[in-house]
Design a protein around this motif. Structure first.
Motif, PDB file in Angstrom:
ATOM      1  N   TYR A 175       0.827  -1.202   0.000  1.00  0.00           N
ATOM      2  CA  TYR A 175       0.000   0.000   0.000  1.00  0.00           C
ATOM      3  C   TYR A 175       0.866   1.259   0.000  1.00  0.00           C
ATOM      4  O   TYR A 175       0.594   2.210  -0.739  1.00  0.00           O
ATOM      5  N   TYR A 176       1.916   1.258   0.794  1.00  0.00           N
ATOM      6  CA  TYR A 176       2.804   2.414   0.872  1.00  0.00           C
ATOM      7  C   TYR A 176       3.440   2.701  -0.485  1.00  0.00           C
ATOM      8  O   TYR A 176       3.448   3.848  -0.961  1.00  0.00           O
ATOM      9  N   GLU A 186       4.139  11.268   2.162  1.00  0.00           N
ATOM     10  CA  GLU A 186       4.063  10.438   3.364  1.00  0.00           C
ATOM     11  C   GLU A 186       2.968  10.938   4.298  1.00  0.00           C
ATOM     12  O   GLU A 186       2.265  10.140   4.929  1.00  0.00           O
ATOM     13  N   ASP A 187       2.805  12.257   4.387  1.00  0.00           N
ATOM     14  CA  ASP A 187       1.733  12.809   5.219  1.00  0.00           C
ATOM     15  C   ASP A 187       0.363  12.433   4.659  1.00  0.00           C
ATOM     16  O   ASP A 187      -0.564  12.136   5.417  1.00  0.00           O
ATOM     17  N   ASP A 188       0.230  12.437   3.319  1.00  0.00           N
ATOM     18  CA  ASP A 188      -1.027  12.033   2.697  1.00  0.00           C
ATOM     19  C   ASP A 188      -1.365  10.594   3.068  1.00  0.00           C
ATOM     20  O   ASP A 188      -2.517  10.263   3.398  1.00  0.00           O
ATOM     21  N   ILE A 189      -0.368   9.732   2.995  1.00  0.00           N
ATOM     22  CA  ILE A 189      -0.581   8.309   3.239  1.00  0.00           C
ATOM     23  C   ILE A 189      -1.015   8.077   4.688  1.00  0.00           C
ATOM     24  O   ILE A 189      -1.879   7.238   4.974  1.00  0.00           O
ATOM     25  N   LYS A 190      -0.439   8.839   5.601  1.00  0.00           N
ATOM     26  CA  LYS A 190      -0.792   8.680   7.013  1.00  0.00           C
ATOM     27  C   LYS A 190      -2.193   9.198   7.315  1.00  0.00           C
ATOM     28  O   LYS A 190      -2.806   8.808   8.308  1.00  0.00           O
ATOM     29  N   THR A 194     -10.806   6.146   6.213  1.00  0.00           N
ATOM     30  CA  THR A 194     -11.072   4.724   6.442  1.00  0.00           C
ATOM     31  C   THR A 194     -11.580   4.039   5.187  1.00  0.00           C
ATOM     32  O   THR A 194     -11.180   2.919   4.873  1.00  0.00           O
ATOM     33  N   SER A 195     -12.464   4.709   4.441  1.00  0.00           N
ATOM     34  CA  SER A 195     -13.027   4.099   3.237  1.00  0.00           C
ATOM     35  C   SER A 195     -11.940   3.767   2.218  1.00  0.00           C
ATOM     36  O   SER A 195     -11.982   2.720   1.564  1.00  0.00           O
ATOM     37  N   GLU A 196     -10.943   4.636   2.098  1.00  0.00           N
ATOM     38  CA  GLU A 196      -9.843   4.400   1.151  1.00  0.00           C
ATOM     39  C   GLU A 196      -8.980   3.231   1.597  1.00  0.00           C
ATOM     40  O   GLU A 196      -8.547   2.403   0.787  1.00  0.00           O
ATOM     41  N   LEU A 197      -8.720   3.167   2.898  1.00  0.00           N
ATOM     42  CA  LEU A 197      -7.915   2.066   3.423  1.00  0.00           C
ATOM     43  C   LEU A 197      -8.629   0.732   3.225  1.00  0.00           C
ATOM     44  O   LEU A 197      -8.018  -0.256   2.799  1.00  0.00           O
ATOM     45  N   LEU A 198      -9.917   0.688   3.513  1.00  0.00           N
ATOM     46  CA  LEU A 198     -10.679  -0.547   3.322  1.00  0.00           C
ATOM     47  C   LEU A 198     -10.700  -0.964   1.858  1.00  0.00           C
ATOM     48  O   LEU A 198     -10.588  -2.154   1.534  1.00  0.00           O
ATOM     49  N   ALA A 199     -10.846   0.002   0.962  1.00  0.00           N
ATOM     50  CA  ALA A 199     -10.831  -0.308  -0.467  1.00  0.00           C
ATOM     51  C   ALA A 199      -9.497  -0.914  -0.872  1.00  0.00           C
ATOM     52  O   ALA A 199      -9.445  -1.868  -1.668  1.00  0.00           O
TER      53      ALA A 199
END
Length: 211
Positions: A175-176, A186-190, A194-199
């Motif tokens: 994912y990273y 890196e700040d964007d990724i952190k 939640t919806s994006e992470l689940l996708a």
């Protein structure tokens, strides 16, 4: 399943803290659920400001056969800080749903988590005697608790916790790198929703769990 509720038998409602310290535990639990073929349902999965929060939570509870309730923030962390009562309130809401519906919701299954053993009894003594699992603020222990609970209550055959945790490390690396390649800082990724992470978790599993 209850009429009109898609995915009821695989939906897992998650009631937990949303602070930065809890994020590693929440994200690991989300991954564990997706890895095992379940659908996490959580209030932060959507950001529609027109929806009243309690109505959103009611809908998620009613549409989920399984629920995970983490009561780790029921105690004030420092002097002058109030107890956080949302988690025990939502647990009671869910318990009422189980008791008062006459359909499959009567079969609802709960996993109750806490950071420290027996601490919940001072704030919520009514659930004394329930099988509360302690994770000690350790995301690996939380994953083991969730995995073992689903094997018991959902009657599934599942990989061991160590394999799931290893896969979680692989997913995080994938994912990273994917987000960096897509132009995220890196700040964007952190700061992903939640919806994006689940996708992303669902996409990783659909791709055959690539490394």
């Amino acid at each position: 399943m209850p009429d009109g509720i898609e995915g009821f038998d695989r939906n897992v409602f998650i009631n937990c803290p949303f602070d930065k310290d809890y994020e590693p535990i929440l994200q690991a639990i989300l991954f564990c659920l997706v890895y095992l073929g379940f659908s996490p349902r959580i209030a932060t999965e959507a950001n529609d400001s027109s929806t009243v929060r309690i109505d959103k939570i009611r809908s998620l509870i009613e549409s989920s056969l399984y629920s995970i309730h983490d009561l780790s923030r029921c105690q004030a962390g420092k002097k002058g800080e109030h107890y956080r009562l949302n988690m025990p309130f939502e647990l009671g809401f869910d318990y009422g749903c189980k008791q008062f519906f006459a359909d499959r919701r009567r079969d609802k299954k709960f996993l109750i988590l806490e950071e420290k053993a027996y601490r919940y009894q001072a704030a919520l003594s009514d659930i004394a005697g329930c099988d509360i699992k302690q994770h000690g603020a350790d995301y690996q222990k939380a994953v083991r608790a969730v995995r073992n609970w689903l094997v018991s209550e959902a009657d599934i055959v599942a990989d061991g916790a160590a394999k799931i945790l290893g896969a979680y490390t692989d997913f995080q690396e994938w994912y990273y790198e994917r987000q960096l390649a897509a132009g995220f800082s890196e700040d964007d990724i952190k700061d992903y929703p939640t919806s994006e992470l689940l996708a992303a978790m669902n996409a990783w599993v659909a791709l055959g769990k690539p490394i």
